[in-house]
Scaffold this active site. Structure first.
Site, mmCIF file in Angstrom:
data_model
loop_
_atom_site.group_PDB
_atom_site.id
_atom_site.type_symbol
_atom_site.label_atom_id
_atom_site.label_comp_id
_atom_site.label_asym_id
_atom_site.label_seq_id
_atom_site.Cartn_x
_atom_site.Cartn_y
_atom_site.Cartn_z
ATOM 1 N N LYS A 73 32.649 49.061 43.473
ATOM 2 C CA LYS A 73 33.805 49.551 42.707
ATOM 3 C C LYS A 73 33.432 50.595 41.649
ATOM 4 O O LYS A 73 34.233 51.469 41.338
ATOM 5 C CB LYS A 73 34.547 48.374 42.044
ATOM 6 C CG LYS A 73 35.257 47.489 43.050
ATOM 7 C CD LYS A 73 35.902 46.281 42.404
ATOM 8 C CE LYS A 73 37.291 46.583 41.933
ATOM 9 N NZ LYS A 73 38.063 45.347 41.645
ATOM 10 N N ASP A 110 44.138 47.490 39.828
ATOM 11 C CA ASP A 110 43.988 46.095 39.359
ATOM 12 C C ASP A 110 44.859 45.819 38.133
ATOM 13 O O ASP A 110 45.513 44.776 38.046
ATOM 14 C CB ASP A 110 42.527 45.794 39.016
ATOM 15 C CG ASP A 110 41.665 45.627 40.259
ATOM 16 O OD1 ASP A 110 42.209 45.251 41.308
ATOM 17 O OD2 ASP A 110 40.447 45.872 40.167
#
Ligand code: ATR
Length: 280
Positions: A73, A110
């Protein structure tokens, strides 16, 4: 170099290692079949040393984008051509768009998923009603902090076992943050109107999050990023104290929706059916 110009059913997937247990293929597969859309979403196991090469090749193999998970990520930010402000701020991306001109666009959904989940389950939640308290300072906590600040939280308290990580987040995110020592995490909850467990504690197979919860006021919005089990010991105790609780499964569903829409052309519904699919 332009991506493959031949018309085909769009491909997407989730890049990670290990990836076999990812729930994302099940969710996207459910949405694809539910809306009768052409397309496929697959797990893509990639070692860190191969990430750059895979990202170069996927657009040429019919992929229109991908989700990214552990351990990639952070690394994808340096490999993408464009990065959204929120992904840059969080320091990680979870959603890639492979554009038709061959460029890779990186975003982080997110924080969006975190807020969308709360708003769906507790529509009258007011981020500016009082201080928010975030327990944990890992990658997930960074997205939570960014999205809470963006939503208008005026004071954001944070506590982490390793205090330095919380100090680092404060250094990056600024004056609205107040760092509490891990030994003071119970005090951090006093007067808070939003409380988040952003540690991995309470997850199946791990020890529960043990925080003195006497200072929690009834009516406080308490949410947990852990979703296996849905009712963590932390949420169970918060509920017993009269708090409004929101489990973490919805965050997983909502963070997936923007990518699905970009790749496959339809905004998917985050509803009980989608939740059921993830719990099977
Ligand atoms: P993620 O990206 O999921 O947030 P992470 O970056 O490894 O994963 O962060 C995990 C979080 O859970 C951290 O806040 C971690 O605290 P440390 O920074 O001190 O490691 C927290 N955590 C994990 N195990 C813990 C434990 N036994 N006690 C307290 N906090 C713990």
């Amino acid at each position: 170099m332009p991506a493959n110009p031949i018309i085909h059913a769009p491909l997407a997937g989730v890049i990670g290692m290990p990836i076999a247990y990812s729930q994302s293929p099940r969710l996207h597969g459910h949405w694809l079949s539910r809306y009768g859309l052409a397309g496929h979403y697959v797990p893509i196991p990639v070692m860190p040393e191969h990430l750059a090469e895979v990202l170069r090749v996927l657009p040429r193999a019919g992929f229109v984008g991908a989700n990214v998970t552990i351990p990639h990520k952070e690394a994808v930010l340096t490999l993408a051509d464009t990065v959204t402000d929120r992904a840059a701020l969080i320091g990680a991306a979870n959603t890639l768009i492979f554009r038709s001109d061959g460029k890779i666009h990186a975003d982080n959904t997110d924080g969006y998923g975190f807020i969308a989940n709360i708003r769906q389950k507790a529509p009258d939640w007011q981020p500016d009603a009082g201080p928010a308290a975030v327990i944990g300072a890992g990658g997930a906590a960074r997205a939570v902090v960014a999205s809470l600040l963006d939503s208008g939280v005026k004071e954001l308290r944070i506590s982490n076992r390793t205090r330095l990580r919380a100090e680092q987040i404060k250094a990056e995110f600024g004056a609205r943050l107040v760092v509490y020592d891990w030994a003071q995490v119970g005090n951090m909850l006093e007067g808070a109107t939003t409380v988040v467990n952003a540690t991995s504690l309470g997850m199946k197979g791990k020890q529960p999050l043990r925080v003195p919860m006497d200072a929690l006021s009834p009516g406080t919005l308490v949410t947990d990023l852990v979703y296996i089990p849905l009712m963590t010991p932390f949420l169970t105790e918060a509920e017993a104290r009269g708090c409004r609780i929101v489990d973490g499964l919805g965050m997983l569903l909502h963070q997936a929706a923007p990518g699905f829409e970009r790749w496959f052309g339809r905004r998917p519904d985050v509803d009980d059916e989608a939740r059921r699919i993830m719990l099977e």
